[in-house]
Design a protein around this motif. Structure first.
Motif, PDB file in Angstrom:
ATOM      1  N   GLU A  36      25.310 -11.416   8.335  1.00 25.75           N
ATOM      2  CA  GLU A  36      26.701 -11.499   8.489  1.00 25.75           C
ATOM      3  C   GLU A  36      27.196 -11.188   7.216  1.00 25.75           C
ATOM      4  N   ASP A  37      28.306 -10.388   7.189  1.00 26.50           N
ATOM      5  CA  ASP A  37      29.067  -9.935   5.892  1.00 26.50           C
ATOM      6  C   ASP A  37      29.531 -11.202   5.074  1.00 26.50           C
ATOM      7  N   ALA A  38      30.031 -12.289   6.017  1.00 24.40           N
ATOM      8  CA  ALA A  38      30.629 -13.555   5.262  1.00 24.40           C
ATOM      9  C   ALA A  38      29.399 -13.924   4.328  1.00 24.40           C
ATOM     10  N   TRP A  39      28.343 -14.126   4.556  1.00 21.13           N
ATOM     11  CA  TRP A  39      27.309 -14.634   3.904  1.00 21.13           C
ATOM     12  C   TRP A  39      26.779 -13.691   2.788  1.00 21.13           C
ATOM     13  N   LYS A  40      27.110 -12.484   2.669  1.00 20.04           N
ATOM     14  CA  LYS A  40      26.892 -11.620   1.610  1.00 20.04           C
ATOM     15  C   LYS A  40      28.159 -11.574   0.368  1.00 20.04           C
ATOM     16  N   ILE A  41      29.014 -12.072   0.826  1.00 17.30           N
ATOM     17  CA  ILE A  41      30.164 -12.018   0.020  1.00 17.30           C
ATOM     18  C   ILE A  41      30.602 -13.287  -0.572  1.00 17.30           C
ATOM     19  N   GLY A  42      30.753 -14.302   0.365  1.00 14.01           N
ATOM     20  CA  GLY A  42      31.578 -15.623   0.036  1.00 14.01           C
ATOM     21  C   GLY A  42      30.651 -16.567  -1.000  1.00 14.01           C
ATOM     22  N   PRO A  43      29.391 -16.644  -0.795  1.00 16.28           N
ATOM     23  CA  PRO A  43      28.497 -17.329  -1.712  1.00 16.28           C
ATOM     24  C   PRO A  43      28.579 -16.735  -3.257  1.00 16.28           C
ATOM     25  N   PHE A  44      28.827 -15.441  -3.428  1.00 17.99           N
ATOM     26  CA  PHE A  44      28.826 -14.825  -4.785  1.00 17.99           C
ATOM     27  C   PHE A  44      30.254 -14.639  -5.136  1.00 17.99           C
ATOM     28  N   HIS A  45      31.277 -15.286  -4.637  1.00 15.15           N
ATOM     29  CA  HIS A  45      32.724 -15.156  -4.928  1.00 15.15           C
ATOM     30  C   HIS A  45      33.011 -15.420  -6.521  1.00 15.15           C
ATOM     31  N   GLY A  46      33.282 -14.596  -7.220  1.00 15.35           N
ATOM     32  CA  GLY A  46      33.662 -14.738  -8.688  1.00 15.35           C
ATOM     33  C   GLY A  46      32.346 -14.543  -9.417  1.00 15.35           C
ATOM     34  N   LEU A  47      31.185 -14.229  -8.952  1.00 18.34           N
ATOM     35  CA  LEU A  47      29.810 -14.262  -9.525  1.00 18.34           C
ATOM     36  C   LEU A  47      29.183 -12.894  -9.501  1.00 18.34           C
ATOM     37  N   GLN A  48      28.491 -12.362 -10.638  1.00 20.18           N
ATOM     38  CA  GLN A  48      27.667 -11.220 -10.897  1.00 20.18           C
ATOM     39  C   GLN A  48      26.543 -11.283  -9.894  1.00 20.18           C
ATOM     40  N   LYS A  49      26.206 -10.465  -8.907  1.00 21.52           N
ATOM     41  CA  LYS A  49      25.260 -10.403  -8.014  1.00 21.52           C
ATOM     42  C   LYS A  49      24.112  -9.739  -8.876  1.00 21.52           C
ATOM     43  N   THR A  50      22.818 -10.287  -8.705  1.00 21.46           N
ATOM     44  CA  THR A  50      21.737  -9.709  -9.345  1.00 21.46           C
ATOM     45  C   THR A  50      20.967  -8.701  -8.411  1.00 21.46           C
ATOM     46  N   SER A  51      20.215  -7.978  -9.100  1.00 14.77           N
ATOM     47  CA  SER A  51      19.641  -6.863  -8.050  1.00 14.77           C
ATOM     48  C   SER A  51      19.080  -7.411  -6.883  1.00 14.77           C
ATOM     49  N   MET A  52      18.261  -8.583  -6.995  1.00 15.34           N
ATOM     50  CA  MET A  52      17.699  -9.450  -5.731  1.00 15.34           C
ATOM     51  C   MET A  52      18.564  -9.753  -4.717  1.00 15.34           C
ATOM     52  N   ASP A  53      19.705 -10.163  -5.333  1.00 17.23           N
ATOM     53  CA  ASP A  53      20.970 -10.613  -4.426  1.00 17.23           C
ATOM     54  C   ASP A  53      21.203  -9.300  -3.499  1.00 17.23           C
ATOM     55  N   ARG A  54      21.348  -8.085  -4.263  1.00 18.84           N
ATOM     56  CA  ARG A  54      21.894  -6.991  -3.307  1.00 18.84           C
ATOM     57  C   ARG A  54      20.875  -6.540  -2.636  1.00 18.84           C
ATOM     58  N   LEU A  55      19.542  -6.603  -3.062  1.00 20.17           N
ATOM     59  CA  LEU A  55      18.454  -6.324  -1.870  1.00 20.17           C
ATOM     60  C   LEU A  55      18.226  -7.051  -0.799  1.00 20.17           C
ATOM     61  N   TYR A  56      18.651  -8.447  -0.903  1.00 21.59           N
ATOM     62  CA  TYR A  56      18.585  -9.168   0.308  1.00 21.59           C
ATOM     63  C   TYR A  56      19.660  -9.131   1.173  1.00 21.59           C
ATOM     64  N   ASP A  57      20.837  -8.416   0.571  1.00 21.82           N
ATOM     65  CA  ASP A  57      21.828  -8.123   1.370  1.00 21.82           C
ATOM     66  C   ASP A  57      21.446  -6.987   2.270  1.00 21.82           C
ATOM     67  N   ILE A  58      20.758  -6.346   2.138  1.00 17.18           N
ATOM     68  CA  ILE A  58      20.206  -5.331   2.968  1.00 17.18           C
ATOM     69  C   ILE A  58      19.144  -5.835   3.537  1.00 17.18           C
ATOM     70  N   THR A  59      18.013  -6.347   3.182  1.00 16.79           N
ATOM     71  CA  THR A  59      16.911  -6.774   3.936  1.00 16.79           C
ATOM     72  C   THR A  59      17.093  -7.874   4.787  1.00 16.79           C
ATOM     73  N   SER A  60      18.177  -8.666   4.668  1.00 17.14           N
ATOM     74  CA  SER A  60      18.408  -9.757   5.647  1.00 17.14           C
ATOM     75  C   SER A  60      18.743  -9.054   6.929  1.00 17.14           C
ATOM     76  N   THR A  61      18.972  -7.746   7.066  1.00 15.88           N
ATOM     77  CA  THR A  61      19.355  -6.994   8.303  1.00 15.88           C
ATOM     78  C   THR A  61      17.998  -6.749   9.157  1.00 15.88           C
ATOM     79  N   LEU A  62      16.999  -6.545   8.419  1.00 17.47           N
ATOM     80  CA  LEU A  62      15.826  -5.954   9.107  1.00 17.47           C
ATOM     81  C   LEU A  62      15.230  -6.849  10.229  1.00 17.47           C
ATOM     82  N   PRO A  63      15.025  -8.146   9.963  1.00 16.43           N
ATOM     83  CA  PRO A  63      14.386  -8.928  11.210  1.00 16.43           C
ATOM     84  C   PRO A  63      15.379  -8.770  12.497  1.00 16.43           C
ATOM     85  N   GLY A  64      16.734  -8.564  12.456  1.00 15.34           N
ATOM     86  CA  GLY A  64      17.542  -8.253  13.619  1.00 15.34           C
ATOM     87  C   GLY A  64      17.097  -6.966  13.981  1.00 15.34           C
TER      88      GLY A  64
END
Length: 514
Positions: free
Chosen positions: A249-277
């Motif tokens: 869900e988008d809320a879990w890709k945005i909320g935890p990182f509010h005000g923080l710089q995402k790493t490359s792995m953070d952005r990759l997990y934003d994508i791969t977390s959708t694959l099991p569904g």
């Protein structure tokens, strides 16, 4: 006790009194002879002494801090102060050090998960986190030494930690829900480590606690790293069960990182977390044959592939020249065969892809696994009997070989250079030795999921004799040959309704195992 070895040989070769090639993480002599390589970790050498600096001596009853594991955990990096013999040692620190060292030296995935364990051991000794870690380490030590007393003690500690977690869930206590995430993660590791079970028993509880905290809870370095570890574990479990996770869900890709710089792995997990569904939807659509439903899933798969490609190009811009190729003496027993397949295997294993940093290697390794997984999902979307035949031909193998030779200075393939679905997996094979070696030398900040290893292992194994040899290399490199079931749960190459052509298909572990 006794003189420390100076040969640099692995423990198995020293015990067998044969010459060792000092290969990392496992020497080739052991691999070729079929003996389990026991590695190079120095055994614990007990000295009844305390450390003093000048005239001040540390209290023997003070709990010592755990060592910084930014390098080998069994190595003493601190310049040795003067030794003064003491009548007693800090039993808590002594016990922690013994069990932690044994875990790091012997458990297959210890270096993937050590950040969580060390965080727990650095907690208050009466906390659920510390007791859960103590239970895990004592249990594994008991298994290794067939010690029933240690195992009984481990189970007692496990129960104590569970009770503390249950009390923490009581709404009338002052315990923050976030303080329960770490102990629940460790409790989830216990059956995996101590009981060698592939039943994932605590992921539901971990998910409930995480959702109760909410996506906006993480506001500092400690909590965001805890969330990263938690997300890694939950997404890994979702891959194993082929079930959707709330983390897509988008809320879990945005909320935890509010005000923080995402790493490359953070952005990759934003994508791969959708694959099991997506996998869950595709398997449902294949069972019930809903054409309209399948069309929507096809569109989702295409979007995910575009997002992965975009991530890869962005990574290349931010990490120019991050990967290099080095020659290696690693080989695989292929007999006297000079077939195109055996020659290609030789070329692959003669190259090791290295990176400037471990995190870069893990990012590309995880990306390759995600791409292979998505390729398989898209193949499953094809009507039964109409899946393209992607068995490697002579022309394909010649293309792969020529591409290897042409990319000596820039070994990583970009999305527009991929011609075959297996190419990301072949690239990942060349990264394994570097990752395995670096994990023992570094202390990652977060929990590292096994899903990429399992996905790549299953993908290669499905390719027939050629891929089976390479999947064996992955298992041996990560010392996972005795834990193959823990890798096989991530496979989707052998579903009962799979096409009969393509990667090469067999039988899947039933989902009821969970």
């Amino acid at each position: 006790m006794g003189r420390a070895p100076t040969s640099g040989y692995c423990h198995t070769c020293r015990r067998r009194r044969v010459k060792c090639d000092r290969g990392v993480p496992s020497c080739q002599r052991c691999l070729k002879s079929g003996h389990p390589c026991r590695g190079y970790a120095m055994p614990l050498r007990i000295v009844n002494a305390s450390l003093t600096h000048g005239s001040q001596s540390s209290s023997p009853t003070t709990r010592q801090s755990l060592p910084n594991l930014s390098s080998r955990p069994w190595a003493n990096e601190t310049p040795s102060p003067r030794l003064a013999y003491a009548s007693e040692l800090s039993l808590v620190a002594f016990k922690d050090q013994i069990s932690l060292n044994y875990f790091l030296c012997h458990y297959t995935w210890a270096h993937w998960w050590k950040s969580v364990v060390i965080s727990g051991l650095q907690s208050n000794t009466t906390s659920a986190s510390y007791i859960a870690c103590d239970s895990l380490l004592v249990g594994y030590l008991g298994i290794g030494h067939s010690d029933s007393k240690l195992l009984h003690r481990s189970m007692q500690l496990y129960g104590d930690s569970m009770r503390l977690v249950s009390l923490g869930l009581d709404l009338h206590t002052s315990t923050s829900p976030a303080d329960l995430i770490l102990p629940v993660m460790v409790l989830g590791m216990y059956p995996y480590v101590v009981e060698k079970s592939i039943k994932l028993e605590h992921d539901v509880g971990l998910g409930l606690v995480t959702r109760h905290c909410g996506p906006g809870y993480n506001q500092d370095d400690r909590t965001i790293n805890l969330f990263r570890s938690c997300r890694s574990m939950l997404v890994c479990t979702a891959f194993a069960k082929r079930r959707r996770t709330f983390l897509e869900e988008d809320a879990w890709k945005i909320g935890p990182f509010h005000g923080l710089q995402k790493t490359s792995m953070d952005r990759l997990y934003d994508i791969t977390s959708t694959l099991p569904g997506l996998a869950e939807e595709i398997l449902v659509s294949r069972r019930h044959s809903h054409p309209a439903f399948a069309a929507g899933v096809v569109a989702k798969a295409d979007i995910l592939r575009q997002r992965l490609q975009g991530w890869r190009y962005d990574w290349e811009q931010k990490n120019p020249g991050a990967a290099t190729v080095s020659a290696t003496s690693a080989t695989l027993e292929v007999g006297s065969s000079t077939t195109e397949e055996s020659l290609l295997i030789g070329n692959l294993l003669a190259r090791q892809i290295r990176f400037k940093r471990l995190d870069q290697a893990l990012e590309i390794f995880s990306y390759n696994a995600a791409l292979v997984y998505l390729f398989r999902l898209q193949e499953l979307l094809a009507p039964v009997g109409q899946s393209p035949d992607i068995t490697l031909t002579q022309e394909d193998m010649h293309h792969i070989k020529s591409q290897l030779l042409a990319r000596e200075t820039s070994p990583l393939l970009l999305p527009d250079e991929l011609r075959l679905p297996c190419q990301p997996a072949l690239e990942a094979v060349q990264q394994c030795a570097y990752i395995a070696a670096e994990l023992t030398l570094n202390q990652p900040i977060n929990f590292i999921a096994l899903a990429p290893v399992g996905i790549l292992y299953c993908a290669l194994k499905s390719m027939g004799p050629f891929g089976e040899q390479l999947s064996a290399v992955i298992a041996a490199t990560f010392s996972a040959t005795s834990n193959l079931k823990q890798l096989e749960v991530f496979g989707i190459w052998d579903t009962l309704e799979s096409p009969t052509r393509g990667w090469g298909l067999s039988t899947i572990l039933p989902s009821e195992v969970f």
